[in-house]
Design a protein around this motif. Structure first.
Motif, PDB file in Angstrom:
ATOM      1  N   PRO A  66      32.032  42.540  34.757  1.00  0.00           N
ATOM      2  CA  PRO A  66      32.485  42.672  35.880  1.00  0.00           C
ATOM      3  C   PRO A  66      34.037  43.766  36.454  1.00  0.00           C
ATOM      4  N   GLY A  67      33.876  45.058  37.304  1.00  0.00           N
ATOM      5  CA  GLY A  67      35.959  45.271  36.823  1.00  0.00           C
ATOM      6  C   GLY A  67      36.597  44.618  37.317  1.00  0.00           C
ATOM      7  N   LEU A  68      37.688  45.198  36.846  1.00  0.00           N
ATOM      8  CA  LEU A  68      38.541  44.343  37.692  1.00  0.00           C
ATOM      9  C   LEU A  68      39.332  45.481  38.801  1.00  0.00           C
ATOM     10  N   ARG A  69      39.755  45.053  39.393  1.00  0.00           N
ATOM     11  CA  ARG A  69      41.049  45.311  40.503  1.00  0.00           C
ATOM     12  C   ARG A  69      41.940  45.589  40.328  1.00  0.00           C
ATOM     13  N   GLU A  70      42.873  43.823  39.876  1.00  0.00           N
ATOM     14  CA  GLU A  70      43.741  43.979  38.908  1.00  0.00           C
ATOM     15  C   GLU A  70      43.789  43.405  37.910  1.00  0.00           C
ATOM     16  N   PHE A  71      44.777  43.759  37.651  1.00  0.00           N
ATOM     17  CA  PHE A  71      44.913  43.143  35.393  1.00  0.00           C
ATOM     18  C   PHE A  71      46.421  41.884  35.199  1.00  0.00           C
ATOM     19  N   ALA A  72      46.546  40.895  36.986  1.00  0.00           N
ATOM     20  CA  ALA A  72      47.321  39.976  36.368  1.00  0.00           C
ATOM     21  C   ALA A  72      48.131  39.309  34.877  1.00  0.00           C
ATOM     22  N   LEU A  73      48.711  39.467  34.693  1.00  0.00           N
ATOM     23  CA  LEU A  73      49.238  38.418  33.297  1.00  0.00           C
ATOM     24  C   LEU A  73      49.407  37.185  33.651  1.00  0.00           C
ATOM     25  N   MET A  74      49.744  36.560  32.756  1.00  0.00           N
ATOM     26  CA  MET A  74      49.643  34.841  32.519  1.00  0.00           C
ATOM     27  C   MET A  74      50.014  34.829  32.245  1.00  0.00           C
ATOM     28  N   ASP A  75      51.102  33.280  32.022  1.00  0.00           N
ATOM     29  CA  ASP A  75      51.861  33.434  31.216  1.00  0.00           C
ATOM     30  C   ASP A  75      52.846  33.809  30.460  1.00  0.00           C
ATOM     31  N   ILE A  76      53.529  34.936  30.412  1.00  0.00           N
ATOM     32  CA  ILE A  76      54.583  36.219  29.936  1.00  0.00           C
ATOM     33  C   ILE A  76      55.493  36.018  30.686  1.00  0.00           C
ATOM     34  N   SER A  77      56.088  35.208  29.949  1.00  0.00           N
ATOM     35  CA  SER A  77      57.951  35.289  30.315  1.00  0.00           C
ATOM     36  C   SER A  77      58.094  36.481  30.768  1.00  0.00           C
ATOM     37  N   LYS A  78      59.797  36.525  31.268  1.00  0.00           N
ATOM     38  CA  LYS A  78      60.452  38.431  31.571  1.00  0.00           C
ATOM     39  C   LYS A  78      60.795  38.450  30.074  1.00  0.00           C
ATOM     40  N   GLN A  79      61.040  36.875  29.864  1.00  0.00           N
ATOM     41  CA  GLN A  79      62.077  37.549  27.962  1.00  0.00           C
ATOM     42  C   GLN A  79      61.312  37.927  27.087  1.00  0.00           C
ATOM     43  N   GLU A  80      60.067  37.229  27.338  1.00  0.00           N
ATOM     44  CA  GLU A  80      59.078  38.155  25.759  1.00  0.00           C
ATOM     45  C   GLU A  80      58.124  38.998  26.274  1.00  0.00           C
ATOM     46  N   LEU A  81      58.523  39.614  27.233  1.00  0.00           N
ATOM     47  CA  LEU A  81      57.517  40.723  27.747  1.00  0.00           C
ATOM     48  C   LEU A  81      57.285  42.272  26.730  1.00  0.00           C
ATOM     49  N   SER A  82      59.297  42.154  26.269  1.00  0.00           N
ATOM     50  CA  SER A  82      59.010  43.857  25.674  1.00  0.00           C
ATOM     51  C   SER A  82      58.457  43.433  24.158  1.00  0.00           C
ATOM     52  N   SER A  88      35.808  46.769  29.159  1.00  0.00           N
ATOM     53  CA  SER A  88      36.933  46.194  30.448  1.00  0.00           C
ATOM     54  C   SER A  88      37.313  47.510  30.558  1.00  0.00           C
ATOM     55  N   GLY A  89      37.346  47.091  32.743  1.00  0.00           N
ATOM     56  CA  GLY A  89      38.002  48.307  33.511  1.00  0.00           C
ATOM     57  C   GLY A  89      37.605  48.107  34.823  1.00  0.00           C
ATOM     58  N   HIS A  90      38.198  49.297  35.630  1.00  0.00           N
ATOM     59  CA  HIS A  90      38.009  48.884  36.970  1.00  0.00           C
ATOM     60  C   HIS A  90      36.676  48.932  37.520  1.00  0.00           C
ATOM     61  N   SER A  91      35.801  48.659  38.324  1.00  0.00           N
ATOM     62  CA  SER A  91      34.351  49.141  38.210  1.00  0.00           C
ATOM     63  C   SER A  91      34.525  50.268  38.742  1.00  0.00           C
ATOM     64  N   GLY A  92      33.114  51.131  38.654  1.00  0.00           N
ATOM     65  CA  GLY A  92      32.178  52.423  38.586  1.00  0.00           C
ATOM     66  C   GLY A  92      33.499  53.263  37.064  1.00  0.00           C
ATOM     67  N   VAL A  93      33.330  52.687  36.513  1.00  0.00           N
ATOM     68  CA  VAL A  93      34.247  53.387  35.316  1.00  0.00           C
ATOM     69  C   VAL A  93      33.394  53.885  34.113  1.00  0.00           C
ATOM     70  N   GLY A  94      31.964  53.148  34.276  1.00  0.00           N
ATOM     71  CA  GLY A  94      30.815  53.364  33.383  1.00  0.00           C
ATOM     72  C   GLY A  94      30.580  52.617  32.081  1.00  0.00           C
ATOM     73  N   LYS A  95      31.149  51.604  32.305  1.00  0.00           N
ATOM     74  CA  LYS A  95      31.212  50.207  31.260  1.00  0.00           C
ATOM     75  C   LYS A  95      29.447  50.557  30.899  1.00  0.00           C
ATOM     76  N   SER A  96      28.037  50.173  32.016  1.00  0.00           N
ATOM     77  CA  SER A  96      27.049  49.410  32.458  1.00  0.00           C
ATOM     78  C   SER A  96      26.652  50.779  31.694  1.00  0.00           C
ATOM     79  N   SER A  97      27.168  51.829  32.100  1.00  0.00           N
ATOM     80  CA  SER A  97      26.522  53.328  32.199  1.00  0.00           C
ATOM     81  C   SER A  97      26.598  53.465  30.317  1.00  0.00           C
ATOM     82  N   PHE A  98      27.465  53.169  30.067  1.00  0.00           N
ATOM     83  CA  PHE A  98      28.000  53.470  28.161  1.00  0.00           C
ATOM     84  C   PHE A  98      26.960  52.883  27.717  1.00  0.00           C
TER      85      PHE A  98
END
Ligand SMILES: Nc1nc2c(ncn2[C@@H]2O[C@H](COP(=O)(O)OP(=O)(O)OP(=O)(O)O)[C@@H](O)[C@H]2O)c(=O)[nH]1
Ligand SMILES: [Mg+2]
Ligand SMILES: [Zn+2]
Length: 308
Positions: free
Chosen positions: A235-251, A181-191
């Motif tokens: 495919p490259g990720l532009r942003e990685f948004a977190l789903m279903d994690i509450s503020k309380q449990e983040l730490s 995983s990772g942004h587009s263009g970091v070399g995943k397919s090349s690896f």
């Protein structure tokens, strides 16, 4: 027949049976899985039950999905309240990052790591394109390495172009199902191409790292490795948004914070302005990296609490 999903375009699939036969597949009926609303009911890595539809054409129908060990999702680009499952049944994920062309932010890395913790997928961070790193980037790499290794995330520098560090990363793959995983263009397919030239994946042309290259990967796809194990190109990720994690449990998804939480005065401490906070003491005495704490605060800020 039982089969595993190797490619998913959203409307059709490629599956492979335990005997090693490959079929085109489509879904029949409605699937509602894991009580999550996802834009794609079935993803690469899923184990499914299939039925022959047309023997001559080699096509099957998927009519059941087996329980998932785990999965990783991202936010749907079209609807931020919906998940898009990237892949399922993973043993580990390799986050490909770069310090140049393009630059991966620490915030992006930490979001990915939080998701990996939440979904119980061990993560390794690979910094590719080390051939492009000057003094400044090398110093940054060493700094990041000391932070992440100390909290339990292996880090590896690699250059696919110069074939350095590649073997070390390749050695991590044996007998495991690995998500790249990772942004587009970091070399995943090349690896994948350099370690398994027989697969010949399309990669962006040299000017393609901006993410607008011609051969950017469009669908997640899994490949069998010659020495055992499977690798999933995505495919490259532009942003990685977190789903279903509450503020309380983040730490809880920051391992170095998780170790301290029980010493906070309040058991619902969010480690911001509360008195006698062990996490903030940790930041002061250096056992919690300031950059990690900043990313924690940024992610906390970005979480919209659902009104139940
Ligand atoms: N300098 C340098 N360039 C590299 C290296 N690895 C890959 N590249 C180049 O980076 C560009 C993007 O590589 P890809 O393998 O297509 O990247 P990707 O991560 O698969 O991108 P998406 O499919 O869009 O997610 C290509 O032009 C590669 O030649 C490296 O180690 N050093
Ligand atoms: Mg690619
Ligand atoms: Zn606290």
């Amino acid at each position: 027949m039982k089969a595993t999903v190797y490619k998913s375009t959203g409307s059709w699939y490629i599956v492979k049976t335990a005997e090693g036969n490959t079929f085109n597949a489509r879904i029949k009926g409605k699937f509602k899985i894991d009580n999550i609303t996802s834009t794609n009911p079935i993803a690469v890595g899923d184990n499914v039950k299939v039925e022959m539809e047309n023997e001559g054409e080699g096509s099957v129908v998927i009519n059941e999905i087996y329980d998932r060990k785990n999965y990783i999702t991202r936010q749907s680009p079209h609807n931020k309240n919906q998940h898009h499952i990237i892949a399922a049944n993973l043993d580990q994920s390799l986050l490909f990052a770069t310090l140049k062309n393009p630059k991966t932010s620490q915030g992006f890395i930490d979001r990915f790591l939080v998701a990996s913790e939440a979904y119980h997928v061990p993560a390794v961070i690979v910094f590719n394109k080390s051939d492009l790193y000057g003094k400044k980037e090398m110093a940054k790499f060493e700094e990041l390495k000391s932070i992440y290794v100390s909290i339990g995330y292996p880090i590896q520098a690699m250059s696919v172009s110069e074939n350095t560090g590649v073997k070390e990363v390749k050695d991590l793959l044996k007998d495991k199902v690995t998500l790249l995983s990772g942004h587009s263009g970091v070399g995943k397919s090349s690896f994948i191409n350099i370690v398994f030239p027989e697969l010949i994946l399309k990669t962006q042309d040299v000017s393609g790292w901006s993410g607008k290259g011609l051969h950017t990967t469009t669908f997640a796809e899994m490949f069998d490795l010659p020495f055992g194990g499977k690798i999933i190109d995505t495919p490259g990720l532009r942003e990685f948004a977190l789903m279903d994690i509450s503020k309380q449990e983040l730490s809880h998804f920051y391992p170095e914070m998780r170790a301290l939480i029980s010493e906070c005065q309040f058991n619902n401490c969010m480690h911001l302005n509360e008195p006698d906070c062990a996490v903030k003491s940790g930041v002061n005495d250096g056992s919690v990296s300031i950059d990690r704490y900043v990313s924690y605060c940024n992610i906390l800020d970005s979480i919209e609490e659902k009104s139940w």
